[in-house]
Design a protein around this motif. Sequence first.
Motif, PDB file in Angstrom:
ATOM      1  N   ASP A  84       0.912  -1.348  -0.218  1.00  0.00           N
ATOM      2  CA  ASP A  84       0.194   0.073   0.107  1.00  0.00           C
ATOM      3  C   ASP A  84       0.702   1.185  -0.076  1.00  0.00           C
ATOM      4  O   ASP A  84       1.934   1.285  -0.208  1.00  0.00           O
ATOM      5  CB  ASP A  84      -0.849   0.037   1.187  1.00  0.00           C
ATOM      6  N   PHE A  85       0.003   2.497   0.182  1.00  0.00           N
ATOM      7  CA  PHE A  85       0.999   3.917   0.075  1.00  0.00           C
ATOM      8  C   PHE A  85       1.522   4.062   1.422  1.00  0.00           C
ATOM      9  O   PHE A  85       2.034   5.277   1.486  1.00  0.00           O
ATOM     10  CB  PHE A  85      -0.233   4.899  -0.242  1.00  0.00           C
ATOM     11  N   GLY A  86       1.558   3.306   2.230  1.00  0.00           N
ATOM     12  CA  GLY A  86       2.049   3.762   3.646  1.00  0.00           C
ATOM     13  C   GLY A  86       3.425   3.319   4.177  1.00  0.00           C
ATOM     14  O   GLY A  86       4.209   2.523   3.479  1.00  0.00           O
ATOM     15  N   TYR A 119      -5.594   0.099  -5.284  1.00  0.00           N
ATOM     16  CA  TYR A 119      -6.496   0.034  -4.312  1.00  0.00           C
ATOM     17  C   TYR A 119      -5.690   0.468  -2.873  1.00  0.00           C
ATOM     18  O   TYR A 119      -4.517   0.396  -2.992  1.00  0.00           O
ATOM     19  CB  TYR A 119      -7.018  -1.359  -3.932  1.00  0.00           C
ATOM     20  N   THR A 120      -6.381   1.106  -1.994  1.00  0.00           N
ATOM     21  CA  THR A 120      -5.620   1.390  -0.706  1.00  0.00           C
ATOM     22  C   THR A 120      -6.764   1.062   0.518  1.00  0.00           C
ATOM     23  O   THR A 120      -7.553   1.442   0.388  1.00  0.00           O
ATOM     24  CB  THR A 120      -5.180   2.714  -0.834  1.00  0.00           C
ATOM     25  N   LEU A 137      -7.912   5.911  -7.818  1.00  0.00           N
ATOM     26  CA  LEU A 137      -7.668   5.391  -6.573  1.00  0.00           C
ATOM     27  C   LEU A 137      -9.081   4.872  -6.061  1.00  0.00           C
ATOM     28  O   LEU A 137      -9.902   5.426  -5.977  1.00  0.00           O
ATOM     29  CB  LEU A 137      -7.223   6.418  -5.630  1.00  0.00           C
ATOM     30  N   TYR A 138      -8.924   3.487  -5.747  1.00  0.00           N
ATOM     31  CA  TYR A 138     -10.015   2.919  -5.084  1.00  0.00           C
ATOM     32  C   TYR A 138      -9.931   2.462  -3.686  1.00  0.00           C
ATOM     33  O   TYR A 138      -8.750   1.952  -3.390  1.00  0.00           O
ATOM     34  CB  TYR A 138     -10.290   1.542  -5.816  1.00  0.00           C
ATOM     35  N   ALA A 139     -10.886   2.806  -2.851  1.00  0.00           N
ATOM     36  CA  ALA A 139     -10.849   2.495  -1.312  1.00  0.00           C
ATOM     37  C   ALA A 139     -10.986   0.961  -1.269  1.00  0.00           C
ATOM     38  O   ALA A 139     -11.875   0.472  -1.726  1.00  0.00           O
ATOM     39  CB  ALA A 139     -11.754   3.229  -0.526  1.00  0.00           C
ATOM     40  N   SER A 140     -10.154   0.195  -0.445  1.00  0.00           N
ATOM     41  CA  SER A 140     -10.327  -1.072  -0.624  1.00  0.00           C
ATOM     42  C   SER A 140     -11.076  -1.332   0.831  1.00  0.00           C
ATOM     43  O   SER A 140     -10.414  -1.216   1.905  1.00  0.00           O
ATOM     44  CB  SER A 140      -8.882  -2.298  -0.550  1.00  0.00           C
ATOM     45  N   VAL A 141     -12.190  -1.606   0.738  1.00  0.00           N
ATOM     46  CA  VAL A 141     -13.175  -1.828   1.863  1.00  0.00           C
ATOM     47  C   VAL A 141     -13.798  -3.226   2.142  1.00  0.00           C
ATOM     48  O   VAL A 141     -13.728  -3.961   1.036  1.00  0.00           O
ATOM     49  CB  VAL A 141     -14.351  -0.901   1.604  1.00  0.00           C
ATOM     50  N   ASP A 146     -15.431   0.224   7.307  1.00  0.00           N
ATOM     51  CA  ASP A 146     -14.492   0.844   6.252  1.00  0.00           C
ATOM     52  C   ASP A 146     -15.051   1.732   5.166  1.00  0.00           C
ATOM     53  O   ASP A 146     -14.764   2.565   4.866  1.00  0.00           O
ATOM     54  CB  ASP A 146     -13.904  -0.289   5.329  1.00  0.00           C
ATOM     55  N   MET A 147     -16.396   1.187   4.785  1.00  0.00           N
ATOM     56  CA  MET A 147     -17.092   2.110   4.002  1.00  0.00           C
ATOM     57  C   MET A 147     -17.526   3.559   4.370  1.00  0.00           C
ATOM     58  O   MET A 147     -17.460   4.296   3.669  1.00  0.00           O
ATOM     59  CB  MET A 147     -18.444   1.217   3.512  1.00  0.00           C
TER      60      MET A 147
END
Length: 148
Positions: A84-86, A119-120, A137-141, A146-147
């Motif tokens: 991920d981006f972290g 995804y993140t 960029l998609y939220a990985s929920v 999470d949503m």
Amino acid sequence: MKFADGNDKLGDGCMVVSRPVGDTCPSSCQFLGNGCYAEKTEKRFPNAREAGFANLVTEKNKIRALILLAIKRGKSIRIHERGDFGIENKVDVAYVNNWVWACKSIIAEGIKLPEIWSYTHFYRKTLVQKLSPFIKLYASVHNVSDMA
């Protein structure tokens, strides 16, 4: 940057950039240590994890070169098939800024970016603000929390 030419799931029309799972993911991810498919991949293929570590420290010019290679090869780019981006449970700001710089520098030359997507699990407005002009960029929920 280390990358792979697609995979069984994504096909061969894209270049795949990954980072090490866990090291770059938020600790809040309910799948870390609990069935994460990317962790399983890294355990089955230790070289995949090693390649992900090579992408922890990035240079904006290497990201730019990756994007230009994708353009030349007519391929899209999938960022973080694993990882991920972290870093250290926070958004890796230097890494994000390097992607932004690389994309802006290519656009400034009048070159159209390839399709780039990721995804993140980092649900941060700043990620969307910085990256969405260049990257889908998609939220990985995984649940209602999470949503939200």
